[in-house]
Design an enzyme around this catalytic site. Structure first.
Site, PDB file in Angstrom:
ATOM      1  N   GLU A 233       6.131  -5.589  40.674  1.00  0.00           N
ATOM      2  CA  GLU A 233       5.244  -4.475  41.040  1.00  0.00           C
ATOM      3  C   GLU A 233       5.572  -4.032  42.454  1.00  0.00           C
ATOM      4  O   GLU A 233       5.928  -4.867  43.295  1.00  0.00           O
ATOM      5  CB  GLU A 233       3.793  -4.929  41.005  1.00  0.00           C
ATOM      6  CG  GLU A 233       3.306  -5.353  39.647  1.00  0.00           C
ATOM      7  CD  GLU A 233       1.815  -5.629  39.686  1.00  0.00           C
ATOM      8  OE1 GLU A 233       1.051  -4.692  39.425  1.00  0.00           O
ATOM      9  OE2 GLU A 233       1.420  -6.764  40.002  1.00  0.00           O
ATOM     10  N   ASP A 252      -3.119 -14.472  38.349  1.00  0.00           N
ATOM     11  CA  ASP A 252      -3.273 -13.038  38.121  1.00  0.00           C
ATOM     12  C   ASP A 252      -2.321 -12.500  37.046  1.00  0.00           C
ATOM     13  O   ASP A 252      -2.700 -11.629  36.270  1.00  0.00           O
ATOM     14  CB  ASP A 252      -3.039 -12.292  39.448  1.00  0.00           C
ATOM     15  CG  ASP A 252      -3.416 -10.816  39.362  1.00  0.00           C
ATOM     16  OD1 ASP A 252      -4.527 -10.533  38.896  1.00  0.00           O
ATOM     17  OD2 ASP A 252      -2.590  -9.967  39.728  1.00  0.00           O
ATOM     18  N   HIS A 257      -0.526 -12.608  31.258  1.00  0.00           N
ATOM     19  CA  HIS A 257       0.407 -11.577  30.782  1.00  0.00           C
ATOM     20  C   HIS A 257       1.793 -12.134  30.449  1.00  0.00           C
ATOM     21  O   HIS A 257       2.330 -11.895  29.374  1.00  0.00           O
ATOM     22  CB  HIS A 257       0.573 -10.472  31.822  1.00  0.00           C
ATOM     23  CG  HIS A 257      -0.727  -9.833  32.246  1.00  0.00           C
ATOM     24  ND1 HIS A 257      -1.762  -9.627  31.379  1.00  0.00           N
ATOM     25  CD2 HIS A 257      -1.136  -9.348  33.449  1.00  0.00           C
ATOM     26  CE1 HIS A 257      -2.757  -9.029  32.033  1.00  0.00           C
ATOM     27  NE2 HIS A 257      -2.406  -8.864  33.287  1.00  0.00           N
TER      28      HIS A 257
HETATM   29  C1  BG6 Z   1      -3.630  -6.926  36.153  1.00  0.00           C
HETATM   30  C2  BG6 Z   1      -3.545  -7.646  37.479  1.00  0.00           C
HETATM   31  O1  BG6 Z   1      -4.048  -7.788  35.139  1.00  0.00           O
HETATM   32  O2  BG6 Z   1      -2.348  -6.393  35.811  1.00  0.00           O
HETATM   33  C3  BG6 Z   1      -3.026  -6.712  38.567  1.00  0.00           C
HETATM   34  O3  BG6 Z   1      -4.818  -8.148  37.842  1.00  0.00           O
HETATM   35  C4  BG6 Z   1      -1.731  -6.084  38.142  1.00  0.00           C
HETATM   36  O4  BG6 Z   1      -2.856  -7.417  39.800  1.00  0.00           O
HETATM   37  C5  BG6 Z   1      -1.854  -5.460  36.752  1.00  0.00           C
HETATM   38  O5  BG6 Z   1      -1.387  -5.088  39.097  1.00  0.00           O
HETATM   39  C6  BG6 Z   1      -0.500  -4.976  36.256  1.00  0.00           C
HETATM   40  O6  BG6 Z   1      -0.671  -4.232  35.089  1.00  0.00           O
HETATM   41  P1  BG6 Z   1       0.386  -3.103  34.686  1.00  0.00           P
HETATM   42  O7  BG6 Z   1      -0.053  -2.663  33.341  1.00  0.00           O
HETATM   43  O8  BG6 Z   1       0.294  -2.050  35.727  1.00  0.00           O
HETATM   44  O9  BG6 Z   1       1.723  -3.779  34.689  1.00  0.00           O
END
Ligand code: BG6
Length: 500
Positions: A233, A252, A257
């Site tokens: 990110e 997190d 994920h």
């Molecule tokens: C969230 C986290 O679950 O997912 C965040 O708490 C993160 O910190 C986000 O930025 C990322 O999601 P995506 O869909 O933007 O990759």
């Protein structure tokens, strides 16, 4: 193999329901949930009788709530210009109930409102309670809902509960929460949200792996050298310093994920696409994931924290300079884990999994690096699955460059969703909310998998937790690909990151 989750355009059997959103004034509700519901309404997936009830602490009126949500839609990039006619119809479905979540009486009031909504809108007693709250509140809210009789479905109706991440903050709290939920609801009515499972390319893993004869026979230790999973990110902690200090990237992003994506990449073919079969295949592969010992953490994992740096040419502060972060914080904003599976398919194949904030690019991808053919000359076969942005995949292989000499040239077969389908891809929350309305939990997370995720990361949380200074916390410049140590770890094994 069919799943409603994969056939959004055919979802015609959505029953009307009331969607009760706890945490309606929060960031997720504004940025993702309301826009997703609006898009579903716009595209005809939300039956006209459906209603949305926002529940949150601020004492405000339904009128004020509607105005706030209108503003939220205007700010949501995926919504585009708000359609006035669609908005007017949507706004009529929005209600608001101010609630102190610790007061039993407030749930009685909620119950009365829901009965009224059922009568006025025709939602038939079907309810989805969506908890977009701090994890410490989840158990308490479900208990109050249960005591108020709201978790019991009436005849010919259903009640479902969606729990947003984080689901607990460690193994113990997750187990305790599961037990509390199960006192009032069957597992089949509990939907644990992990929005990565709603991303198009993540769902596509099922089709890619199991509908194509060309991949699955090669998907094992005989043919694959290693797998890389990266979720990078560019954003920092986005004003959530207080939360992030306690969480760190392992809680997190990795525990949920990335372990979910990993399970989809590594699992055996499920016997069907039923939720049970998919959950079972994931359970099985994650059960064979090797535990992190102190030795493995020292030699096969890396943690890091971003220092000030440059992003798109502009200076950005380091993690320790972010609001709400301690100036001597040791919270990790980057982690790389080497996952290993002790099973016949994957014995000896490392899965390098990494995630970080303030990295060089926003990129989530899976790279499958195949073993070399006998005449290979440094142009490895690789399958790149690009989860975001610009969803698609590329298969890289060697070809002979034109000419009399035999020079190998690295080329790619490239597929991009944007080029091929040209349509907008539904947001993860749109798909998953629709799945929940349809009662399809394939792409939600079952209780045992959440707990297994925590079990796997517990040794890391302990080894990297507060007061543990024995293992290095590597610094990396904001705008880089993370600490050099993560690159060195792969170098030492004669491998390298696809992006570094
Ligand atoms: C969230 C986290 O679950 O997912 C965040 O708490 C993160 O910190 C986000 O930025 C990322 O999601 P995506 O869909 O933007 O990759």
């Amino acid at each position: 193999m069919q799943s409603a989750a994969l056939r959004m355009e055919e979802a015609t059997s959505v029953e009307p329901c009331t969607f009760v959103l706890f945490g309606a004034s929060g960031d997720l509700a504004r940025r993702k949930l309301l826009p997703a519901l609006y898009r579903l309404a716009l595209e005809g997936y939300l039956p006209p009788e459906s209603a949305i009830v926002g529940a949150a602490l601020p004492w405000m009126t339904t009128e004020r709530f509607r105005a706030d949500m209108r503003e939220a839609l205007e700010r949501a990039p995926e919504v585009g210009p708000v359609d006035e006619t669609a908005w007017r119809a949507f706004a009529q479905r929005l209600h608001y109930v101010p609630m102190d979540l610790s007061r039993g009486d407030d749930y009685q009031r909620l119950g009365h409102l829901l009965d009224r909504v059922d009568r006025e809108h025709g939602t038939r007693g079907n309810r989805i309670f969506y908890l977009s709250l701090a994890p410490t509140l989840h158990g308490q809210v479900v208990e109050h809902l249960g005591e108020a009789g709201l978790t019991k479905a009436r005849a010919r109706s259903w009640v479902r509960l969606v729990v947003e991440k984080p689901f607990g903050t460690d193994l113990e709290t997750a187990q305790a929460l599961n037990q509390r939920l199960h006192r009032y609801l069957d597992e089949s009515s509990v939907y644990r949200m992990d929005h990565y499972l709603g991303k198009e390319m993540v769902q596509n893993l099922l089709v890619l792996r199991f509908a194509n004869r060309i991949f699955e026979p090669l998907w094992d230790r005989e043919h694959i050298d290693h797998v890389q999973i990266t979720s990078a990110e560019t954003v920092g902690v986005e004003g959530r310093g207080g939360y992030y200090e306690k969480a760190g990237v392992v809680r997190d992003m990795l525990q949920n994920h990335l372990l979910q994506v990993l399970a989809m990449v590594a699992m055996e073919p499920p016997s069907s696409l039923s939720p049970e079969a998919v959950h079972e295949a994931k359970r099985e592969v994650m059960a064979s994931a090797r535990a992190f010992t102190p030795e493995r953490i020292r030699t096969e994992c890396v943690r890091g924290q971003y220092a000030p740096g440059l992003l798109a040419g502009a200076p950005v502060p380091g993690y320790r300079q972010e609001p709400g972060v301690a100036p001597d914080s040791r919270t990790e904003t980057f982690a790389m884990l080497t996952m290993r599976f002790d099973n016949p398919r994957w014995a000896g194949v490392p899965f390098y999994v990494r995630s970080g904030k303030r990295m060089a690019e926003r990129l989530t991808e899976v790279v499958v690096r195949f073993k070399d053919g006998p005449l290979a000359q440094g142009t490895p076969n690789q399958l790149h699955l690009r989860i975001q942005p610009d969803e698609g995949m590329a298969l890289r292989f060697a070809t002979k460059a034109p000419g009399r000499a035999v020079h190998h040239h690295d080329v790619a077969l490239d597929f991009r969703y944007g080029d091929t389908f040209g349509t907008r891809l539904a947001e993860a929350y749109e798909r998953l909310l629709l799945d929940c309305m349809l009662g399809v939990s394939t792409h939600y997370v079952r209780n045992d998998l959440v707990e297994r995720g925590w079990e796997l990361v517990t040794p890391l949380l302990e080894a990297w937790g507060p007061g543990r200074e024995d293992l290095p916390l590597h610094s990396y410049a904001a705008g880089s690909w993370g600490p050099d140590a993560a690159g060195r770890l792969l170098d030492a094994q004669g491998r390298r990151w696809n992006r570094s």
